[in-house]
Write an enzyme that holds these catalytic residues in place. Structure first.
Site, short mmCIF file in Angstrom:
data_model
loop_
_atom_site.label_atom_id
_atom_site.label_comp_id
_atom_site.label_asym_id
_atom_site.label_seq_id
_atom_site.Cartn_x
_atom_site.Cartn_y
_atom_site.Cartn_z
N TYR A 68 -14.58 10.41 -1.69
CA TYR A 68 -13.54 10.03 -2.67
C TYR A 68 -13.64 10.87 -3.95
CZ TYR A 68 -12.25 5.96 0.10
OH TYR A 68 -11.80 5.14 1.10
N ASN A 113 -10.60 -4.16 -0.85
CA ASN A 113 -10.60 -3.07 -1.82
C ASN A 113 -9.66 -3.36 -2.99
OD1 ASN A 113 -12.46 -1.12 -0.97
ND2 ASN A 113 -11.10 -0.48 0.69
N ARG A 167 0.84 -1.20 0.00
CA ARG A 167 0.00 0.00 0.00
C ARG A 167 0.88 1.26 0.00
NH1 ARG A 167 -4.83 1.85 4.22
NH2 ARG A 167 -4.89 4.01 3.53
#
Length: 436
Positions: free
Chosen positions: A252, A151, A97
């Site tokens: 978002y 996700n 990530r």
């Protein structure tokens, strides 16, 4: 003969979110009679699995409920004859990530876990692994439901629905988080709130907000701060734009509507604190220190500091509804099937669904603002190309996906950025790096 009660397997069981899930299973045991809870992780996650698993066992023991908690790295044993399989995994863990968030910033592009190039690489790592899990389920638990929280949830769910026979539904914590925020804002029960979601996972607009039968959308569109997430900066919206938008945008959407400001904020945050993954790692390390306390037998409050707070409540609600056939309405990631006429039928969308015993049925939308259709279509095009690239390992398709993401400015940025990101993820992308 199968025991009475349900078997649930949690893939990524060593996650810091697991105690919230266990809390839900205990609280709603009368409606969701879990008999066996299997927490599964990989060898690299075994240390965390043992800490979280020990806490889960203490929580169950304190509840006095007949739930057996199993900790394992044997995924097939966990999946066999399961009623529900929940996925909350992170292929490459927080280190991957961190790269997803950092590399795009070098190219002047948004670096975010699920949106833009970072989301694309997360999908490329994750989809093949989840399809492997689906192969196990097809063989060992053909009637199970797979509830996917991993996700980018919409893309992953679409890949599962298009490339496996597993019954799968995608979930996100944003809809339940919004309901809780509205409930607090208006001092009313969540059952008195009716919202309509239009769009994709992490790309949705709320086009109806009724509280006790009163339309609150115009009032909410007049607020420019509004609901935001722990993992998205809180830069204010342009009031005139929000009033004229016609729907309450997901936080978002700031990455698309306020790209320059969000990029500058990300770059400043990176200089100050490191990437978001580093911040999350600090929160996680603190949580695991708490979890390791042998006297702790409940979910600690600090867990709500994570960006995914309430996600397990959404999971338990969905399992309860599927198990009991309650026919209630939940916001889920499901196949489009004509709901949005400008998208393919097998595209995953995030909309309100009636949850029946046989699965969720997307509800017809009362209003889709004309001005949001183009962005939905563009992002869905990128998503479908990304799924194709993940399944095939085709670099040309991956380049098309990267170039066609609205946050990537041009092909001369996309090509070197893609090459660098693929190389950085080499260990998790066997389809792109075949062994000669």
């Amino acid at each position: 003969m199968k025991k009475q009660g349900l078997k649930i397997a949690v893939i990524g069981g060593g996650s810091s979110y697991t105690p919230e899930l266990v809390e839900g299973f205990i609280r709603f045991h009368a409606e969701l009679p879990v008999r066996e809870l299997w927490l599964v992780d990989i060898d690299a996650g075994l240390h965390k699995l043992n800490i979280v698993g020990a806490l889960a066992k203490r929580m169950v023991e304190r509840s006095g409920l007949p739930i057996e908690v199993h900790l394992t790295t044997d995924r097939r044993a966990a999946v066999k004859d399961a009623d529900f399989v929940s996925t909350q995994m992170r292929v490459g863990m927080l280190e991957a990530r961190g790269r997803d968030e950092t590399i795009p910033l070098k190219y002047g592009v948004i670096g975010q876990e699920t949106t833009g190039p970072g989301g694309m690489l997360k999908a490329l790592r994750t989809i093949p692994v989840l399809l492997d899990i689906c192969r196990d389920m097809e063989e060992l638990a053909p009637n199970a439901w797979l509830l996917n929280f991993t996700n980018p949830a919409g893309m992953v769910t679409e890949a599962i629905q298009r490339h496996s026979r597993v019954r799968s539904i995608g979930l996100c914590n944003a809809p339940i988080g919004l309901t809780k925020w509205l409930s607090k804002t208006y001092g009313t029960e969540p059952s008195a709130i009716d919202t309509e979601f239009v769009g994709l996972n992490h790309l949705h607009w709320v086009t109806r907000v009724d509280v006790n039968g009163d339309d609150k959308l115009p009032e909410l569109l007049g607020q420019t701060e509004g609901f935001t997430g722990k993992n998205v900066p809180s830069t204010g919206w342009n009031p005139r734009f929000i009033r004229s938008l016609g729907g309450l945008p997901s936080y978002y959407l700031k990455y698309f509507y306020m790209t320059d400001e969000m990029l500058a904020e990300q770059q400043e945050a990176f200089r100050r604190d490191g990437n978001r993954a580093a911040v999350v790692k600090r929160v996680e390390d603190e949580l695991f220190r708490l979890y390791a306390d042998p006297n702790l037998a409940e979910k600690p409050k600090q867990l709500e500091q994570r960006g995914g707070a309430f996600y397990s409540e959404a999971a338990v609600n969905l399992m309860k509804s599927l198990h009991n056939g309650t026919n209630d309405i939940q916001t889920l990631n499901v196949a489009n099937r004509g709901t949005l006429g400008f998208l393919p039928d097998d595209a995953a969308i995030e909309v309100n669904c009636l949850v029946t015993k046989n699965g969720p049925l997307p509800l017809p939308l009362t209003r889709v603002p004309e001005n949001v259709k183009g962005l939905i279509h563009a992002v869905k095009t990128y998503e479908r190309l990304t799924i194709q690239a993940a399944v095939t390992g085709d670099r040309d398709i991956a380049l098309q996906a990267m170039v066609h993401h609205p946050l990537v400015p041009n092909v001369n940025v996309a090509a070197p950025m893609l090459d660098e990101m693929l190389e950085a993820n080499r260990a998790y992308l066997p389809a792109f790096f075949p062994q000669g």
